[in-house]
Design a protein around this motif. Sequence first.
Motif, PDB file in Angstrom:
ATOM      1  N   SER A  87      47.871 -56.755 -86.073  1.00  0.00           N
ATOM      2  CA  SER A  87      46.513 -56.975 -86.564  1.00  0.00           C
ATOM      3  C   SER A  87      45.899 -58.232 -85.954  1.00  0.00           C
ATOM      4  CB  SER A  87      46.520 -57.069 -88.087  1.00  0.00           C
ATOM      5  OG  SER A  87      45.265 -57.426 -88.578  1.00  0.00           O
ATOM      6  N   LEU A  88      46.695 -59.292 -85.842  1.00  0.00           N
ATOM      7  CA  LEU A  88      46.187 -60.543 -85.283  1.00  0.00           C
ATOM      8  C   LEU A  88      45.926 -60.454 -83.784  1.00  0.00           C
ATOM      9  CD1 LEU A  88      48.330 -63.191 -87.199  1.00  0.00           C
ATOM     10  CD2 LEU A  88      45.899 -62.690 -87.502  1.00  0.00           C
ATOM     11  N   SER A  89      46.591 -59.533 -83.107  1.00  0.00           N
ATOM     12  CA  SER A  89      46.384 -59.396 -81.665  1.00  0.00           C
ATOM     13  C   SER A  89      44.983 -58.882 -81.332  1.00  0.00           C
ATOM     14  CB  SER A  89      47.434 -58.464 -81.058  1.00  0.00           C
ATOM     15  OG  SER A  89      47.231 -57.142 -81.508  1.00  0.00           O
ATOM     16  N   SER A  90      44.334 -58.218 -82.297  1.00  0.00           N
ATOM     17  CA  SER A  90      42.978 -57.719 -82.058  1.00  0.00           C
ATOM     18  C   SER A  90      41.909 -58.724 -82.466  1.00  0.00           C
ATOM     19  CB  SER A  90      42.768 -56.393 -82.797  1.00  0.00           C
ATOM     20  OG  SER A  90      42.843 -56.607 -84.192  1.00  0.00           O
ATOM     21  N   GLY A  91      42.306 -59.914 -82.843  1.00  0.00           N
ATOM     22  CA  GLY A  91      41.344 -60.945 -83.202  1.00  0.00           C
ATOM     23  C   GLY A  91      41.492 -61.381 -84.640  1.00  0.00           C
ATOM     24  N   LEU A  92      40.979 -62.554 -84.910  1.00  0.00           N
ATOM     25  CA  LEU A  92      41.078 -63.124 -86.243  1.00  0.00           C
ATOM     26  C   LEU A  92      39.844 -62.734 -87.054  1.00  0.00           C
ATOM     27  CD1 LEU A  92      43.135 -64.919 -87.656  1.00  0.00           C
ATOM     28  CD2 LEU A  92      41.744 -66.873 -87.067  1.00  0.00           C
ATOM     29  N   ARG A  93      40.071 -61.901 -88.065  1.00  0.00           N
ATOM     30  CA  ARG A  93      39.005 -61.478 -88.973  1.00  0.00           C
ATOM     31  C   ARG A  93      39.374 -61.911 -90.376  1.00  0.00           C
ATOM     32  NH1 ARG A  93      39.718 -55.631 -88.371  1.00  0.00           N
ATOM     33  NH2 ARG A  93      41.708 -56.366 -87.638  1.00  0.00           N
ATOM     34  N   SER A  96      42.423 -60.192 -91.719  1.00  0.00           N
ATOM     35  CA  SER A  96      43.664 -60.701 -91.122  1.00  0.00           C
ATOM     36  C   SER A  96      44.079 -62.022 -91.746  1.00  0.00           C
ATOM     37  CB  SER A  96      43.492 -60.892 -89.615  1.00  0.00           C
ATOM     38  OG  SER A  96      43.185 -59.672 -88.991  1.00  0.00           O
TER      39      SER A  96
END
Length: 125
Positions: A87-93, A96
């Motif tokens: 999940s963190l590999s796709s960006g920090l939301r 996450s």
Amino acid sequence: MTIPRNVLWFEVLLYLSLLIDTLSAAFIERPSTEIDETAAVSADMFVVVVLMFFLLLVWLAARHRKSWARWILVAALGLSALSLLDSLSSGLRLASVVDLFSTVLAGAGIYLSFTDDAKDWFNSV
């Protein structure tokens, strides 16, 4: 029978982690066009069943000294951490960050269940 301090912290941190997970699951956005009402209800029921299962595991470990329940929670934490890395590999939301906070709480709780006075709690059965 008094519950040791580390076991109590284990229980509190795991329950708090599950509460955060529950709240984040309740506010998850679902695309209304891609799934029908039956699928959404089924997904919600699955989340409730999994939550109840984890609540049971924490209760068994903390109150009934079941070490096997603690090991299942360790395995679940490992799977959760792997999912979080993806999940963190796709960006920090925001989702996450909430998941990261919940995983850190669970990790701290599980760590406490293997240290200090908690070792005697689980070994004395």
